[in-house]
Design an enzyme around this catalytic site. Sequence first.
Site, PDB file in Angstrom:
ATOM      1  N   PHE A  59       0.816  -1.217   0.000  1.00 48.84           N
ATOM      2  CA  PHE A  59       0.000   0.000   0.000  1.00 48.84           C
ATOM      3  C   PHE A  59       0.854   1.275   0.000  1.00 48.84           C
ATOM      4  O   PHE A  59       0.330   2.386   0.061  1.00 48.84           O
ATOM      5  CB  PHE A  59      -1.007  -0.019   1.157  1.00 48.84           C
ATOM      6  CG  PHE A  59      -2.265  -0.796   0.859  1.00 48.84           C
ATOM      7  CD1 PHE A  59      -2.466  -1.398  -0.384  1.00 48.84           C
ATOM      8  CD2 PHE A  59      -3.267  -0.921   1.809  1.00 48.84           C
ATOM      9  CE1 PHE A  59      -3.627  -2.105  -0.666  1.00 48.84           C
ATOM     10  CE2 PHE A  59      -4.443  -1.625   1.532  1.00 48.84           C
ATOM     11  CZ  PHE A  59      -4.632  -2.217   0.301  1.00 48.84           C
ATOM     12  N   HIS A 225       4.002 -15.422  -4.002  1.00 48.25           N
ATOM     13  CA  HIS A 225       3.842 -15.362  -5.463  1.00 48.25           C
ATOM     14  C   HIS A 225       4.594 -16.434  -6.263  1.00 48.25           C
ATOM     15  O   HIS A 225       5.370 -16.124  -7.152  1.00 48.25           O
ATOM     16  CB  HIS A 225       4.177 -13.977  -6.012  1.00 48.25           C
ATOM     17  CG  HIS A 225       5.436 -13.349  -5.492  1.00 48.25           C
ATOM     18  ND1 HIS A 225       6.641 -14.006  -5.448  1.00 48.25           N
ATOM     19  CD2 HIS A 225       5.672 -12.111  -5.001  1.00 48.25           C
ATOM     20  CE1 HIS A 225       7.552 -13.198  -4.956  1.00 48.25           C
ATOM     21  NE2 HIS A 225       6.993 -12.048  -4.664  1.00 48.25           N
ATOM     22  N   ASP A 293      -0.215  -9.626  -4.413  1.00 50.54           N
ATOM     23  CA  ASP A 293       1.003  -8.845  -4.652  1.00 50.54           C
ATOM     24  C   ASP A 293       0.624  -7.511  -5.320  1.00 50.54           C
ATOM     25  O   ASP A 293       1.279  -7.061  -6.256  1.00 50.54           O
ATOM     26  CB  ASP A 293       2.024  -9.619  -5.498  1.00 50.54           C
ATOM     27  CG  ASP A 293       3.412  -8.993  -5.443  1.00 50.54           C
ATOM     28  OD1 ASP A 293       3.611  -8.017  -4.678  1.00 50.54           O
ATOM     29  OD2 ASP A 293       4.293  -9.468  -6.186  1.00 50.54           O
TER      30      ASP A 293
HETATM   31 ZN   LIG Z   1       5.315  -8.226  -3.197  1.00 58.35          ZN
END
Ligand SMILES: [Zn+2]
Length: 427
Positions: A59, A225, A293
């Site tokens: 963020f 990820h 992600d």
């Molecule tokens: Zn990341």
Amino acid sequence: MSLLFTDAELGDGRVVDVRVEGETVSAVDATLERRPEDEPIDVAGKLLLPGMVDVHVHFRQPGFPHKETWATGSRSAAAGGVTTVVDQPNTDPPTVDRDAFDEKAALAADSLVDYGLNGGVTADWAPDSLFDRPLFALGEVFLADSTGEMGIDTALFADAVAAACGRDVPVTVHAEDATLFDESARDRSDADAWSAYRTAEAEASAVEQACSVAADTGGRIHVAHASTPAGIDAADAAGMTCEVTPHHLLLSRADLEELGTHGRMNPPLRSESRREAVFERVVDGTVDMVATDHAPHTRAEKDTDIWSAPSGVPGVETALPLLLGLAARGEMSYERVRELTATAPAKRFDLSSKGRIEVGRDADLVVVDPTAAEPVRANRLHTKCDWTPFEGHEAVFPELTLVRGEVVYRRATDTFGEPAGKNVRLL
Ligand SMILES: [Zn+2]
């Protein structure tokens, strides 16, 4: 006052009434007697799902508020049916000590959704000071990267895993072995060069190294990820968990001609055959969860050459809607979507009040009309970065999102609630 959702489909064939009192679900049954204090919400024909727990977002605050803020990022989350986010530590300052944690925690007060804050590991991190705070996990600790600003070597990685596991703090790993990158791709200037450079082999190798370090310390890691079938299988074989992003599930190198530098992220997009193999593992249960992600950058930052463009794409608002789109087309069950987005991440990261619609759990709820498929359009999204790699993909956006019993997003009016997100490690 209580809310009474009637005739809610849970996605597994069950149709129930669900009562919410205060912040929690207080009753779930085939039919609940309506009481005078109940405010009924008829959701017949609609799905009622637990809000998504997205264990991987960026963020960007503190440090990069022009890309995203806690206010804009959490709006994007709420509109996408995400009720808990976990923020990564590569902000400025990086979240590697108590002071940096406190600075970020103060900014996170702007969040509409609940959140966790990951601590980072760098050469000059301060473990004692950092572990003094309510960390969610050590977050995408970057093993074996020789160039990145948060990359660390194997010895420091082992120290970090030992320190975290000794304190019962989970460790998530960014697994790419930079010694296996293909330097010859550096001569190219097309968008696919990034995928050629950061090879698929680099992922499986780093996953294996990270898993063996974790096994030596008796700890468990979570692979962030995972983008290749070999990386997923290596984590699975070692008994570790992994997440897959929507972009590695739905996009491949075949899309890079159109996406250009906007399709650059780490790890990069893979071949179409690898994408299909990742998709199979998401459907069959080898992959534990989906995490986004979400890593926004402005268009201006992305519109440069492939070697200068920053890595990362937005995704927190489109993840659950894209998965619901797949379910609506029969490519994945709603039950599997629920498991990947809510139940599994809550279980893996010990969030006992999240992830399920059950008596006593937080009323983090999403109402979805499964017939309301529509194409993703960037101009309807709420992320500050104003673009999406999924433009035109079919998705089913939630009508209503609740966090601990409060409506935080209503799609009909495109309106949001008040910021009242809490640190999930303090709930
Ligand atoms: Zn990341």
